[in-house]
Design a protein around this motif. Structure first.
Motif, PDB file in Angstrom:
ATOM      1  N   ARG C  22       0.814  -1.224   0.000  1.00  0.00           N
ATOM      2  CA  ARG C  22       0.000   0.000   0.000  1.00  0.00           C
ATOM      3  C   ARG C  22       0.838   1.260   0.000  1.00  0.00           C
ATOM      4  NH1 ARG C  22      -4.346  -0.767   4.781  1.00  0.00           N
ATOM      5  NH2 ARG C  22      -4.950  -2.935   4.449  1.00  0.00           N
ATOM      6  N   GLY C  23       2.071   1.142   0.417  1.00  0.00           N
ATOM      7  CA  GLY C  23       2.904   2.326   0.528  1.00  0.00           C
ATOM      8  C   GLY C  23       2.873   2.886   1.942  1.00  0.00           C
ATOM      9  N   TRP C  25       2.347   6.019   3.147  1.00  0.00           N
ATOM     10  CA  TRP C  25       1.293   6.949   3.571  1.00  0.00           C
ATOM     11  C   TRP C  25      -0.064   6.280   3.668  1.00  0.00           C
ATOM     12  CZ3 TRP C  25       3.348  10.804   5.761  1.00  0.00           C
ATOM     13  CH2 TRP C  25       4.560  11.308   5.306  1.00  0.00           C
ATOM     14  N   ASP C  26      -0.204   5.205   2.954  1.00  0.00           N
ATOM     15  CA  ASP C  26      -1.501   4.530   2.959  1.00  0.00           C
ATOM     16  C   ASP C  26      -1.565   3.406   3.983  1.00  0.00           C
ATOM     17  OD1 ASP C  26      -3.629   5.430   1.562  1.00  0.00           O
ATOM     18  OD2 ASP C  26      -3.660   3.798   0.111  1.00  0.00           O
ATOM     19  N   LEU C 104       8.110  -4.314  -4.918  1.00  0.00           N
ATOM     20  CA  LEU C 104       7.247  -3.166  -4.647  1.00  0.00           C
ATOM     21  C   LEU C 104       7.864  -2.285  -3.574  1.00  0.00           C
ATOM     22  CD1 LEU C 104       3.679  -4.701  -4.795  1.00  0.00           C
ATOM     23  CD2 LEU C 104       4.453  -2.647  -5.964  1.00  0.00           C
ATOM     24  N   ARG C 108       8.728   1.468  -4.483  1.00  0.00           N
ATOM     25  CA  ARG C 108       7.885   2.514  -3.915  1.00  0.00           C
ATOM     26  C   ARG C 108       8.689   3.789  -3.789  1.00  0.00           C
ATOM     27  NH1 ARG C 108       2.445   1.928  -3.822  1.00  0.00           N
ATOM     28  NH2 ARG C 108       1.988  -0.282  -3.547  1.00  0.00           N
ATOM     29  N   HIS C 109       8.008   4.867  -3.879  1.00  0.00           N
ATOM     30  CA  HIS C 109       8.732   6.125  -3.924  1.00  0.00           C
ATOM     31  C   HIS C 109       8.967   6.754  -2.558  1.00  0.00           C
ATOM     32  CE1 HIS C 109      10.001   9.451  -6.589  1.00  0.00           C
ATOM     33  NE2 HIS C 109      10.083  10.004  -5.405  1.00  0.00           N
ATOM     34  N   LEU C 125      19.463   2.991   1.533  1.00  0.00           N
ATOM     35  CA  LEU C 125      19.100   3.026   0.122  1.00  0.00           C
ATOM     36  C   LEU C 125      20.350   2.877  -0.753  1.00  0.00           C
ATOM     37  CD1 LEU C 125      16.438   3.340  -1.273  1.00  0.00           C
ATOM     38  CD2 LEU C 125      16.848   5.794  -1.415  1.00  0.00           C
ATOM     39  N   GLY C 167      14.489  -1.445 -14.360  1.00  0.00           N
ATOM     40  CA  GLY C 167      13.433  -0.683 -15.031  1.00  0.00           C
ATOM     41  C   GLY C 167      12.365  -1.595 -15.611  1.00  0.00           C
ATOM     42  N   LEU C 168      12.797  -2.728 -16.164  1.00  0.00           N
ATOM     43  CA  LEU C 168      11.830  -3.672 -16.728  1.00  0.00           C
ATOM     44  C   LEU C 168      10.931  -4.250 -15.642  1.00  0.00           C
ATOM     45  CD1 LEU C 168      14.051  -5.501 -19.347  1.00  0.00           C
ATOM     46  CD2 LEU C 168      12.030  -4.091 -19.809  1.00  0.00           C
ATOM     47  N   ARG C 170      10.138  -2.859 -12.925  1.00  0.00           N
ATOM     48  CA  ARG C 170       9.224  -1.805 -12.502  1.00  0.00           C
ATOM     49  C   ARG C 170       8.026  -1.704 -13.450  1.00  0.00           C
ATOM     50  NH1 ARG C 170      11.267   2.646  -9.596  1.00  0.00           N
ATOM     51  NH2 ARG C 170      13.248   1.900 -10.423  1.00  0.00           N
ATOM     52  N   LEU C 171       8.302  -1.672 -14.739  1.00  0.00           N
ATOM     53  CA  LEU C 171       7.191  -1.599 -15.705  1.00  0.00           C
ATOM     54  C   LEU C 171       6.258  -2.803 -15.543  1.00  0.00           C
ATOM     55  CD1 LEU C 171       8.671  -0.341 -19.092  1.00  0.00           C
ATOM     56  CD2 LEU C 171       7.463   0.938 -17.342  1.00  0.00           C
ATOM     57  N   TYR C 174       4.052  -2.491 -12.412  1.00  0.00           N
ATOM     58  CA  TYR C 174       2.957  -1.548 -12.616  1.00  0.00           C
ATOM     59  C   TYR C 174       1.956  -2.060 -13.645  1.00  0.00           C
ATOM     60  CZ  TYR C 174       6.236   1.672 -10.418  1.00  0.00           C
ATOM     61  OH  TYR C 174       7.131   2.276  -9.576  1.00  0.00           O
ATOM     62  N   ASN C 175       2.236  -3.265 -14.170  1.00  0.00           N
ATOM     63  CA  ASN C 175       1.351  -3.841 -15.185  1.00  0.00           C
ATOM     64  C   ASN C 175       1.282  -3.019 -16.456  1.00  0.00           C
ATOM     65  OD1 ASN C 175       0.426  -6.231 -13.957  1.00  0.00           O
ATOM     66  ND2 ASN C 175      -0.761  -4.986 -12.527  1.00  0.00           N
ATOM     67  N   LEU C 176       2.319  -2.227 -16.697  1.00  0.00           N
ATOM     68  CA  LEU C 176       2.296  -1.435 -17.918  1.00  0.00           C
ATOM     69  C   LEU C 176       2.716  -2.277 -19.119  1.00  0.00           C
ATOM     70  CD1 LEU C 176       3.598   1.993 -16.676  1.00  0.00           C
ATOM     71  CD2 LEU C 176       1.473   1.567 -17.902  1.00  0.00           C
TER      72      LEU C 176
END
Lengths: 196, 196, 196, 196
Positions: C22-23, C25-26, C104, C108-109, C125, C167-168, C170-171, C174-176
DNA sequence: CATGAATGAGACTTCATTCAT
DNA sequence: GATGAATGAAGTCTCATTCAT
């Protein structure tokens, strides 16, 4: 509902509908604006405030409803006072089934949040109730004169009869009981109170 | 009002009072917070939402009011069913004069804005009304057995009697008519419906 | 997931899962409390603050993930450096498909909102990223020694390879794009960079 | 940043900046209100909700960024497809050094918390990525036609190239590595993938 | 007459954190 | 070690009302 001729009328009509169906607090000026296509500013151009608009709706309701009630009874022939009482009861119960909206407006509680601080609201409310009750009172008086009703206190019995049928309509509106199905029982019960 | 022992009770008591006197929409959580000296956050710690708090108030009302009504009738001796009906009427009207707050909560309209979307609210409401009406129904049944009441439809007459006295209390609470001054008339009118 | 032996471990496990899915903040402390059955107060008994808890999660992640990665490569035999690079790529892509949660958390950012003001977060990090990149760097060095990889800048190529596959993933996460379906293409592309 | 002509634009600009720099959850509507001198209510007058505002920001970003990218490539002469790919890489890396804000907005993770429940957000996101990737794809296609690029799968290679440079920009933005210093290496590596 | 952008007070609600037990 | 009631600051959002046009 007749198509509104002016923006002011349109506002009044929409407000009537919203206040009845959703109540005062659940109706926003923006709702009325959207439903009518009239700008919010325009509503405040025609009515000083939301409360003022509500009062205008209430006044219109008073004139329409009590007026049409009285008129209906004047235009109808009744053999005697007892039948007139029964006719009034019928009319009230019939109206409640075909014009639920009107009764919702009458039975909504918001009056009592506005009325305590607003003499005008208070006045309209009293006029509505006494107007309705006096209809029954006069029918009873006529019945006592023509002998179809036994000697009773007209004001007290009128109040009881009105309270009874108004209460039934309320239960009906809230879907708690199919109260109007008691039509025969109600007529019979009132006759029991009045017949010689 | 008994002094609250816990903060949760205090919230419940204050909410009861506010919801009854001002209504749901005109009572803010902040009002309850200020009146109790409890932080707003605490209210949401004990109750999921404002609506949840309202439901808790309603449930408590149901248990207190319907319960105390039934208990009163069980603890009182009645010569027969008719007198029990009259006793129930008396108790209801008496309660309305000494515990106006309770009836305000019952007669407020806010239920009908919450109930349609909230099964629990609906359930409480039905339980309250059917609880009260069944009290009258059982008294009528007893009267029909002991001969103090003539053969009638118990459920229908119970509904009419309840509607009548509840409507009177409502008019009284709203200060529209001094309806309780009609006490004798009400008793007499109901007796007219029931006596053999 | 191994069953937690202590409340502290249970908190850490649940927090890991929530922060990843959820991250930061969530995820509320209350969520973690409910999911573990541990009281909210207990969480603050074991961890100074929510941020502190996050840091503990991050540290554990670092040790677990980078550690298991290095260990996997040590326990596997590779014919030469090039094959080791390919093995590392495989392992990374394979992990991403079976342990999406871990990635994830990595992608996460929220780090970048905490890190600027928190040296410890920053440090973890950097350690994670340089740990992962150094794995590729060492494989390249080995390949250059055994002649399976042509002379290149090990640090630069390692960074490019890592960036590419991360990067792959990550994409994909995100299901992109169904990026892992590019497996053959990725291996081939990296071989193109490295082969003599 | 151009001075905003209307309050709506001012809100959009400030929101863009905050969402990029701090992220969605760490930006409050009150922050935007204070930064613009616009009342909070005004923000909700122009945008239905905070999420709606975010979507407006995202849409504007899509139009501005992808649009300006495509336009730049159209306005520039390239000797052949390979040079066009390199030009696109250059432009992307150059943009990342002069307009960090834009890339922060692109790389923030908040999309992935909003997108799953918001088709519009999802759509914008896909359009941004496929827009960017298709730029590389078309350049590769051109290169294959003019012989400057060897036969490859245009869509797969475009995806890999984009992933690579986007990943580098991300590491750069986070200050993890001075990735843009790898410019020569990146160009060389991509050329290695494509040259005949 | 009519508009609609703009406002700010106040609504409900969430949540990290504290502290007495 | 552990608890959970209590807090209050801050969050998003609504809305009656105003005012320049």
């Amino acid at each position: 509902m007749a198509r509104a001729q002016t923006k002011k009328e349109a506002i009044l009509q929409a407000a009537s509908k919203f206040f009845a169906e959703r109540g005062y607090w659940d109706t926003s000026v923006s709702d009325i604006s959207k439903a009518t296509g009239v700008a919010e500013g325009t509503i405040f151009y025609h009515f000083q405030s939301k409360e003022d608009l509500f009062l205008a709706v209430l006044q219109k309701f008073k004139e329409d409803f009590v007026g049409s009630f009285k008129q209906h009874l004047q235009n109808t022939e009744f053999a005697n006072g007892l039948e007139m009482v029964e006719g009034a009861i019928s009319f009230y119960l019939y109206q409640s089934s075909v014009m639920e909206e009107r009764f919702l407006l009458l039975h909504r509680h918001h009056y009592y949040q506005i009325a305590p601080n607003n003499p005008k609201c208070w006045q309209y409310l009293e006029e509505i109730y006494s107007g309705l009750i006096s209809i029954f009172e006069q029918a009873i008086l006529r019945g006592m004169e023509d002998g179809s009703i036994r000697p009773v206190s007209p004001s007290k019995k009128a109040l009881l009869i009105f309270t009874l049928i108004d209460g039934l309509v309320r239960l009906d509106t809230y879907n708690l009981y199919q109260a109007t199905s008691l039509y025969e029982e109600v007529i019979e019960s009132c006759r029991c109170w009045l017949k010689p």
